[in-house]
Design an enzyme around this catalytic site. Structure first.
Site, PDB file in Angstrom:
ATOM      1  N   VAL A  52      -4.786   0.241  -5.883  1.00  0.00           N
ATOM      2  CA  VAL A  52      -3.688   0.136  -4.915  1.00  0.00           C
ATOM      3  C   VAL A  52      -4.006  -0.972  -3.919  1.00  0.00           C
ATOM      4  O   VAL A  52      -5.128  -1.075  -3.424  1.00  0.00           O
ATOM      5  CB  VAL A  52      -3.473   1.468  -4.164  1.00  0.00           C
ATOM      6  CG1 VAL A  52      -2.382   1.302  -3.095  1.00  0.00           C
ATOM      7  CG2 VAL A  52      -3.096   2.582  -5.126  1.00  0.00           C
ATOM      8  N   LYS A  53      -3.014  -1.794  -3.662  1.00  0.00           N
ATOM      9  CA  LYS A  53      -3.133  -2.841  -2.648  1.00  0.00           C
ATOM     10  C   LYS A  53      -2.269  -2.444  -1.456  1.00  0.00           C
ATOM     11  O   LYS A  53      -1.091  -2.124  -1.614  1.00  0.00           O
ATOM     12  CB  LYS A  53      -2.659  -4.182  -3.217  1.00  0.00           C
ATOM     13  CG  LYS A  53      -2.564  -5.302  -2.186  1.00  0.00           C
ATOM     14  CD  LYS A  53      -2.033  -6.573  -2.839  1.00  0.00           C
ATOM     15  CE  LYS A  53      -1.694  -7.639  -1.814  1.00  0.00           C
ATOM     16  NZ  LYS A  53      -1.159  -8.875  -2.431  1.00  0.00           N
TER      17      LYS A  53
END
Length: 276
Positions: free
Chosen positions: A172-173
């Site tokens: 996840v960014k």
């Protein structure tokens, strides 16, 4: 995970320290010719060998990255709205899994807009992409997009990151924020941070350091690299923090020294050209 999935993820996040330095050059898909990214080939070329991976669209990959490159590709596959459109969150999947395989992508990237008008659509996009990626052993990176305001607190980001992980994202960014450690603690997959808006070089290095201290697995920086006065020196300085455990001062001093040396080389080259 099967072998292929593990192999591709190991190219994005280094197994030696579970960290990564990703270079984001996918801004044009909704912003157009962004400053200092007007010519992607010229921007990417000098930086290519210093990034652990490169995040971009298929169009820029085909036109602006040499096929001989060994830098892993994180392929942006979502899109559909521009900065002047109805709503940035109105996205869909614009690149097929077959296309991603042809382009030898190591990871697929897609934005989700939790709490937006099109939340359901973007979360459905993520679920579909994860399903497709699992068939072929290609991991998915979910970007917790925050729209034009680019400001959210830890409660919102923790919610968005957890949802992304629950739907199957492998990485996840998101954005760094106060109490960022709570965001990381609530997300069972690696979290990397976006660089966001252009900052002064020392501030961007401090952001990198703070994010790692708070549990991030790395950074995916764009404008804070290629809009820097010396992009190569800045990328090397970020790498020093991520992979060499440098302090902010050590990394910034490295940036200044590298920039100075680069400028001296440029001056000598110009003077030599004039004399000839």
């Amino acid at each position: 995970m099967d072998w292929g999935m593990k192999n591709r993820l190991s190219k994005i996040i280094k197994p030696s320290n579970s960290r990564c330095v990703m270079l984001a050059v996918d801004h044009g898909y909704f912003l157009g010719p962004t400053e200092k990214l007007e010519n992607p080939r010229e921007t990417i070329g000098p930086l290519l060998n210093y990034a652990d991976s490169l995040m971009l669209t298929r169009g820029v990959l085909r036109t602006s990255v040499i096929p001989e490159s060994n830098t892993p590709i994180v392929l942006r596959v979502s899109g559909g709205s521009s900065i002047i459109g109805e709503d940035l969150s109105k996205e869909t999947i614009v690149t097929s899994i077959e296309e991603a395989i042809k382009l030898n992508a190591s990871c697929l990237a897609l934005s989700i807009f939790v709490g937006s008008k099109y939340e359901f659509q973007t979360l459905k996009n993520l679920s579909k992409l994860v399903n497709e990626g699992e068939k072929y052993g290609i991991p998915v990176l979910a970007v917790t997009a925050v729209g034009k305001e680019m400001a959210r607190d830890s409660r919102y980001l923790a919610l968005a990151c957890r949802i992304a992980a629950e739907l199957g994202a492998h990485v996840v960014k998101t954005y760094h924020c106060p109490d960022f450690n709570k965001v990381v603690e609530g997300c069972p997959v690696p979290v990397i941070i976006a660089g966001g808006k252009k900052l002064a070089e020392r501030e961007a290095l401090q952001l990198t350091f703070d994010a790692l201290e708070d549990g991030a697995s790395g950074v995916d920086m764009g404008r804070n690299i290629w809009q820097s006065d010396n992009p190569v020196a800045m990328l090397k300085a970020v790498r020093a923090i991520v992979h060499e455990n440098s302090t902010v001062k050590e990394a910034y001093d490295q940036y200044v020294n590298t920039s100075t040396m680069t400028e001296e080389i440029r001056k000598k080259s110009r003077n030599k050209s004039v004399s000839i």
